[in-house]
Scaffold this motif. Structure first.
Motif, PDB file in Angstrom:
ATOM      1  N   ARG A 278       1.568  19.397  42.503  1.00 60.48           N
ATOM      2  CA  ARG A 278       0.386  20.266  42.518  1.00 60.48           C
ATOM      3  C   ARG A 278       0.808  21.707  42.771  1.00 60.48           C
ATOM      4  O   ARG A 278       1.617  21.995  43.634  1.00 60.48           O
ATOM      5  N   LEU A 279       0.217  22.593  42.005  1.00 64.95           N
ATOM      6  CA  LEU A 279       0.480  24.026  42.112  1.00 64.95           C
ATOM      7  C   LEU A 279      -0.228  24.588  43.345  1.00 64.95           C
ATOM      8  O   LEU A 279      -1.432  24.424  43.502  1.00 64.95           O
ATOM      9  N   LEU A 280       0.540  25.206  44.243  1.00 67.43           N
ATOM     10  CA  LEU A 280      -0.024  25.761  45.472  1.00 67.43           C
ATOM     11  C   LEU A 280      -0.117  27.285  45.442  1.00 67.43           C
ATOM     12  O   LEU A 280      -0.923  27.873  46.156  1.00 67.43           O
ATOM     13  N   LEU A 281       0.744  27.897  44.628  1.00 68.53           N
ATOM     14  CA  LEU A 281       0.738  29.357  44.508  1.00 68.53           C
ATOM     15  C   LEU A 281       1.154  29.686  43.087  1.00 68.53           C
ATOM     16  O   LEU A 281       2.092  29.092  42.556  1.00 68.53           O
ATOM     17  N   GLU A 282       0.417  30.600  42.459  1.00 66.66           N
ATOM     18  CA  GLU A 282       0.758  31.028  41.102  1.00 66.66           C
ATOM     19  C   GLU A 282       0.589  32.532  40.984  1.00 66.66           C
ATOM     20  O   GLU A 282      -0.466  33.067  41.306  1.00 66.66           O
ATOM     21  N   ASP A 283       1.675  33.188  40.572  1.00 69.05           N
ATOM     22  CA  ASP A 283       1.673  34.648  40.391  1.00 69.05           C
ATOM     23  C   ASP A 283       1.143  35.388  41.611  1.00 69.05           C
ATOM     24  O   ASP A 283       0.305  36.287  41.498  1.00 69.05           O
ATOM     25  N   GLY A 284       1.605  34.975  42.785  1.00 63.69           N
ATOM     26  CA  GLY A 284       1.245  35.669  44.016  1.00 63.69           C
ATOM     27  C   GLY A 284      -0.112  35.317  44.589  1.00 63.69           C
ATOM     28  O   GLY A 284      -0.532  35.870  45.595  1.00 63.69           O
ATOM     29  N   VAL A 285      -0.822  34.387  43.957  1.00 57.68           N
ATOM     30  CA  VAL A 285      -2.163  34.005  44.408  1.00 57.68           C
ATOM     31  C   VAL A 285      -2.127  32.552  44.902  1.00 57.68           C
ATOM     32  O   VAL A 285      -1.692  31.661  44.180  1.00 57.68           O
ATOM     33  N   TYR A 286      -2.573  32.369  46.140  1.00 52.89           N
ATOM     34  CA  TYR A 286      -2.644  31.018  46.699  1.00 52.89           C
ATOM     35  C   TYR A 286      -3.734  30.235  45.978  1.00 52.89           C
ATOM     36  O   TYR A 286      -4.813  30.755  45.736  1.00 52.89           O
ATOM     37  N   CYS A 287      -3.463  28.999  45.645  1.00 51.56           N
ATOM     38  CA  CYS A 287      -4.443  28.104  45.036  1.00 51.56           C
ATOM     39  C   CYS A 287      -5.135  27.371  46.186  1.00 51.56           C
ATOM     40  O   CYS A 287      -4.727  26.265  46.573  1.00 51.56           O
ATOM     41  N   ARG A 288      -6.134  28.007  46.754  1.00 52.61           N
ATOM     42  CA  ARG A 288      -6.756  27.530  48.007  1.00 52.61           C
ATOM     43  C   ARG A 288      -7.355  26.132  47.888  1.00 52.61           C
ATOM     44  O   ARG A 288      -7.244  25.329  48.813  1.00 52.61           O
ATOM     45  N   SER A 289      -7.987  25.825  46.757  1.00 55.09           N
ATOM     46  CA  SER A 289      -8.593  24.494  46.627  1.00 55.09           C
ATOM     47  C   SER A 289      -7.511  23.411  46.585  1.00 55.09           C
ATOM     48  O   SER A 289      -7.662  22.350  47.197  1.00 55.09           O
ATOM     49  N   ALA A 290      -6.417  23.677  45.886  1.00 60.20           N
ATOM     50  CA  ALA A 290      -5.311  22.713  45.842  1.00 60.20           C
ATOM     51  C   ALA A 290      -4.682  22.574  47.225  1.00 60.20           C
ATOM     52  O   ALA A 290      -4.339  21.459  47.656  1.00 60.20           O
ATOM     53  N   MET A 291      -4.536  23.691  47.925  1.00 59.54           N
ATOM     54  CA  MET A 291      -3.956  23.651  49.269  1.00 59.54           C
ATOM     55  C   MET A 291      -4.846  22.835  50.210  1.00 59.54           C
ATOM     56  O   MET A 291      -4.341  22.054  51.018  1.00 59.54           O
ATOM     57  N   ALA A 292      -6.146  22.997  50.086  1.00 55.35           N
ATOM     58  CA  ALA A 292      -7.074  22.241  50.931  1.00 55.35           C
ATOM     59  C   ALA A 292      -6.997  20.748  50.625  1.00 55.35           C
ATOM     60  O   ALA A 292      -6.957  19.921  51.544  1.00 55.35           O
ATOM     61  N   LYS A 293      -6.930  20.382  49.342  1.00 58.10           N
ATOM     62  CA  LYS A 293      -6.833  18.971  48.963  1.00 58.10           C
ATOM     63  C   LYS A 293      -5.544  18.342  49.476  1.00 58.10           C
ATOM     64  O   LYS A 293      -5.530  17.172  49.856  1.00 58.10           O
ATOM     65  N   GLU A 294      -4.473  19.110  49.488  1.00 54.53           N
ATOM     66  CA  GLU A 294      -3.168  18.595  49.920  1.00 54.53           C
ATOM     67  C   GLU A 294      -2.912  18.822  51.413  1.00 54.53           C
ATOM     68  O   GLU A 294      -1.869  18.439  51.925  1.00 54.53           O
TER      69      GLU A 294
END
Length: 168
Positions: A100-116
C-alpha cells in the motif's frame, strides 16, 4: 539448581542434534520460501517452526518423530498455500496482503495510513532510515506485504514501474 539429571541433559543434547538436522532437511526440501517473511502466513509458519523446535527440545512429552511430523506438516501447508496463491488470484487475495502506498510525491496518503494504522512519524522514520533528509527527494513510500516500508527515490523523467502493483 543447574539441571535435574545427567540423563536429562544427555537427552536434550541428542534430541537437539537430531531435531536440528531434521529441521534443516525439511527446510531444504521445502525451499527458500519456507522461511521467507513475505506475508503474515509466512511469519506465522516461521514462528510456529521455532516454537515446535523448542517444544521438541525441552518437552519430554513430545517425541522427536512427532516434532518432525509437525515440521513436515508446517512446511507442506506453507508449500500448499504458496502453490494455491500462484494458481488462483481469488485465493491469493484471500490470504495475502497487497502493498500500500503511504506517501506519494511528498504527500502523505492519510486514508491508506489510517487503514494500515501507520503514523506520519513512522513514515518519516522509514525515509530517514533510507538515508533521505527531506521528503521532496522521495517519490513514494510503500508499506510492503511483510510489514516493512520501502522508500523509492525520486527519479528524473522516469516512470516508476515498480509501483504498478501497489494499492493506492
Amino acid at each position: 539448581m543447574f539441571f535435574d539429571s545427567l540423563p536429562g541433559l544427555l537427552r536434550v543434547a541428542v534430541i537437539s542434534l537430531l531435531a536440528y538436522a531434521a529441521m534443516v532437511l525439511v527446510l531444504r526440501i521445502a525451499g527458500k520460501r519456507a522461511l521467507a517473511k513475505l506475508n503474515a502466513f509466512d511469519l506465522v509458519v516461521t514462528v510456529a517452526l521455532g516454537s515446535t523446535l523448542a517444544t521438541v527440545l525441552l518437552s519430554k512429552d513430545v517425541a522427536l518423530a512427532e516434532g518432525m511430523l509437525a515440521f513436515a506438516a508446517l512446511a507442506l501447508l506453507q508449500w500448499l498455500l504458496s502453490r494455491l496463491s500462484i494458481a488462483s488470484a481469488r485465493f491469493r487475495k484471500l490470504v495475502r496482503a497487497e502493498p500500500r502506498l503511504l506517501l506519494e510525491d511528498g504527500v502523505y496518503c492519510r486514508s491508506a495510513m489510517a487503514k494500515e494504522r501507520v503514523t506520519a512519524d513512522e513514515v518519516d522514520a522509514a525515509i530517514r532510515s533510507a538515508g533521505f533528509g527531506c521528503i521532496e527527494a522521495v517519490a513514494a513510500v510503500v508499506l510492503e506485504t511483510d510489514g516493512s516500508m520501502s522508500v523509492v527515490a525520486r527519479a528524473q523523467n522516469e516512470e516508476l514501474t515498480a509501483l504498478r502493483s501497489v494499492q493506492r
